[in-house]
Design a protein around this motif. Structure first.
Motif, mmCIF file in Angstrom:
data_model
loop_
_atom_site.group_PDB
_atom_site.id
_atom_site.type_symbol
_atom_site.label_atom_id
_atom_site.label_comp_id
_atom_site.label_asym_id
_atom_site.label_seq_id
_atom_site.Cartn_x
_atom_site.Cartn_y
_atom_site.Cartn_z
ATOM 1 N N VAL A 116 20.595 11.763 11.414
ATOM 2 C CA VAL A 116 19.285 11.289 10.997
ATOM 3 C C VAL A 116 19.029 11.865 9.610
ATOM 4 O O VAL A 116 19.519 12.943 9.278
ATOM 5 N N TYR A 117 18.272 11.138 8.810
ATOM 6 C CA TYR A 117 17.992 11.594 7.451
ATOM 7 C C TYR A 117 16.642 11.070 6.998
ATOM 8 O O TYR A 117 16.095 10.132 7.583
ATOM 9 N N THR A 118 16.112 11.664 5.940
ATOM 10 C CA THR A 118 14.868 11.178 5.347
ATOM 11 C C THR A 118 15.211 10.378 4.095
ATOM 12 O O THR A 118 16.337 10.443 3.595
ATOM 13 N N TYR A 132 20.639 7.164 10.483
ATOM 14 C CA TYR A 132 19.355 6.557 10.804
ATOM 15 C C TYR A 132 18.252 7.261 10.020
ATOM 16 O O TYR A 132 18.092 8.483 10.123
ATOM 17 N N CYS A 133 17.502 6.493 9.266
ATOM 18 C CA CYS A 133 16.391 7.041 8.493
ATOM 19 C C CYS A 133 15.222 7.311 9.440
ATOM 20 O O CYS A 133 14.827 6.433 10.222
ATOM 21 N N ILE A 134 14.669 8.512 9.341
ATOM 22 C CA ILE A 134 13.541 8.862 10.213
ATOM 23 C C ILE A 134 12.225 8.949 9.448
ATOM 24 O O ILE A 134 11.221 9.339 10.015
ATOM 25 N N SER A 158 9.385 14.877 8.560
ATOM 26 C CA SER A 158 10.138 13.903 9.365
ATOM 27 C C SER A 158 11.251 14.545 10.184
ATOM 28 O O SER A 158 11.523 14.117 11.303
ATOM 29 N N TYR A 159 11.908 15.555 9.630
ATOM 30 C CA TYR A 159 12.981 16.222 10.376
ATOM 31 C C TYR A 159 12.442 16.957 11.597
ATOM 32 O O TYR A 159 13.205 17.357 12.464
ATOM 33 N N LYS A 177 10.773 10.978 17.516
ATOM 34 C CA LYS A 177 11.557 9.978 16.791
ATOM 35 C C LYS A 177 13.053 10.286 16.912
ATOM 36 O O LYS A 177 13.868 9.388 17.105
ATOM 37 N N ILE A 178 13.411 11.570 16.823
ATOM 38 C CA ILE A 178 14.819 11.975 16.945
ATOM 39 C C ILE A 178 15.355 11.640 18.334
ATOM 40 O O ILE A 178 16.451 11.085 18.480
ATOM 41 N N ILE A 183 15.877 7.865 18.711
ATOM 42 C CA ILE A 183 17.121 7.416 18.073
ATOM 43 C C ILE A 183 18.319 7.830 18.923
ATOM 44 O O ILE A 183 19.252 7.056 19.122
#
Length: 180
Positions: free
Chosen positions: A2-4, A20-22, A28-29, A34-35, A38
């Motif tokens: 996951v990344y911003t 996957y953009c979060i 966000s991390y 959300k994590i 995903i």
């Protein structure tokens, strides 16, 4: 991975099999829901939480456990336990692991700290039971410094971690130690 949006061009994203953009950079991390969403969507079997933040978050580890996703790190109950330094000291001591002299409980007040410090001998160090990173830590060289140091450490601990509990240790000058 996951990344911003800020990290979209990072090496980790470029080399990941799937990314996957979060959301935007910032918190966000730390968006655990959300994590997990995903991870469930991709049928991930495990999550490596990185270092710091989520790796030390017992709620995130518990969320992984509840969703039958392997949390790569300690179980949630141990993260919770070791997040409270006073409880951790007590547990280590009961297990026969040597610890530096000090309390294995939360101090009651500054007078309690003075009594403990008198037995240990000065200098001592007051430490926040929750958190880390040097927040809520004060070195006390003698009794005349204790009240101000106690109040200051307690205020910083509560502001930083939402908990004002302190414990005390003998302060070791120029220590040599191994961290693991």
């Amino acid at each position: 991975i996951v990344y911003t949006t800020h990290d979209k061009d990072s090496m980790a994203v470029k080399y990941a099999d799937k990314a996957y953009c979060i959301g935007k950079a910032g918190i966000s991390y730390l968006d655990t829901k959300k994590i997990i969403a995903i991870a469930k969507k991709t049928k991930a079997e495990a999550i490596h939480p990185g270092y710091g933040f989520l790796s030390e978050n017992p709620s995130f580890a518990k969320l992984c456990e509840q969703n039958k996703i392997k949390f790569i790190g300690p179980p949630s109950h141990l993260i919770y336990l070791f997040g409270d330094k006073a409880k951790a000291r007590e547990l280590l001591s009961k297990a026969g692991i040597p610890i530096i002299g000090g309390t294995r409980r939360i101090l009651v007040d500054a007078n309690d700290a003075i009594q403990v410090a008198e037995k240990l001998g000065y200098p001592v160090i007051l430490k926040a039971s929750s958190g880390g990173g040097g927040k809520g830590v004060r070195i006390v060289k003698d009794q005349s410094e204790m009240l101000k140091a106690y109040e200051s450490a307690q205020h910083e601990a509560e502001a930083s971690f939402g908990e004002k509990g302190l414990y005390i240790e003998k302060y070791v000058i120029d220590p040599r130690h191994i961290e693991f």
